[in-house]
Design an enzyme around this catalytic site. Structure first.
Site, PDB file in Angstrom:
ATOM      1  N   ASP A  65       0.862  -1.182   0.000  1.00 43.68           N
ATOM      2  CA  ASP A  65       0.000   0.000   0.000  1.00 43.68           C
ATOM      3  C   ASP A  65       0.900   1.235   0.000  1.00 43.68           C
ATOM      4  OD1 ASP A  65      -1.863  -2.003   0.425  1.00 43.68           O
ATOM      5  OD2 ASP A  65      -2.905  -0.966   2.057  1.00 43.68           O
TER       6      ASP A  65
ATOM      7  N   LYS B 118      -6.985   3.551  -2.455  1.00 39.65           N
ATOM      8  CA  LYS B 118      -7.272   3.449  -1.021  1.00 39.65           C
ATOM      9  C   LYS B 118      -7.445   4.855  -0.463  1.00 39.65           C
ATOM     10  CE  LYS B 118      -4.856   1.949   3.221  1.00 39.65           C
ATOM     11  NZ  LYS B 118      -3.677   1.220   3.745  1.00 39.65           N
TER      12      LYS B 118
ATOM     13  N   LYS C   7     -10.198   0.413  -1.547  1.00 40.62           N
ATOM     14  CA  LYS C   7     -10.010   0.083  -0.130  1.00 40.62           C
ATOM     15  C   LYS C   7     -10.362   1.300   0.723  1.00 40.62           C
ATOM     16  CE  LYS C   7      -6.499  -1.350   3.267  1.00 40.62           C
ATOM     17  NZ  LYS C   7      -5.133  -1.892   3.458  1.00 40.62           N
TER      18      LYS C   7
END
Length: 217
Positions: free
Chosen positions: A89, A151, A180
């Site tokens: 991430d 995300k 996300k």
């Protein structure tokens, strides 16, 4: 989809101890979460602990500010994968995004995607700092760069995931890219709102509590 498989069970605070990380891993294995999301230092320890389970290892790149240079982010990525990370991430260069330097943001994400070499990449936009137009643009840049997910948040910004941001991201990237939601998701109700808004992964530290809420329905 099994609700547990939405969850990246997360512990990223600076004071996290080795015992706390191992407890996180044990909980993730107990509930069969999709992954544990931890800082790079702990990747190898978590990988060894969770070897043979169905829990993936997720780590963070350029975290939490996104202000590292692209070559540093790329090295972080290759090192994390060598240590056992299954997913990464990365935080975008938020300052470059706010400056309108979209080519810089695009190349930054591309550097991590290239370094990941097929390992799943989620791109943290840190939506609390972005306008709606910037969220749309950043989502499109992540898609163009070949990332797998967008995300919302690091959890270290001024705010976490919002339903509005998740909806906007899902509308922007379409049905085939991951979204996300992370930051401030603490209850089953919070999680359901994010899923309904379009999230197909949830980053939270309250995963065990949320799963107990589902059990007690």
């Amino acid at each position: 989809m099994d609700k547990a498989k939405y969850i990246d069970h997360t512990l990223l605070k600076a004071t996290a101890t080795e015992n706390e990380i191992l407890e996180l891993c044990a909980e993730a294995n107990l509930y069969h979460f999709k992954s544990v999301c931890i800082n790079p230092y702990y990747v190898n320890k978590a990988k060894n602990y969770l070897n043979g389970t169905d829990v993936l290892i997720c780590t963070v790149i350029g975290f939490p500010l996104g202000a590292n240079t692209s070559d540093v982010k790329a090295y972080e990525t290759t090192r994390a994968i060598a240590d056992g990370a299954d997913e990464v991430d990365m935080v975008i260069n938020v300052g470059a995004m706010k400056s309108g330097l979209y080519d810089v943001v695009l190349e930054d994400i591309k550097a991590v995607v290239k370094a990941a070499d097929g390992v799943l990449v989620k791109v943290i936009l840190e939506t609390c700092y972005l306008t709606d137009d910037e969220i749309i643009k950043a989502s499109l840049l992540a898609k163009e760069a070949g990332a797998d997910f967008v995300k919302t948040s690091t959890g270290f910004g001024t705010n976490g995931a919002t339903v509005e941001a998740v909806k906007l991201m899902r509308e922007t990237v379409g049905p085939d890219m991951g979204v996300k939601a992370s930051g401030g998701i603490r209850t089953k109700e919070d999680m359901e709102k994010m899923i309904q808004a379009g999230a197909n992964r949830i980053g939270c530290s309250a995963g065990a509590k949320i799963m107990e809420e589902y059990k007690n329905e």
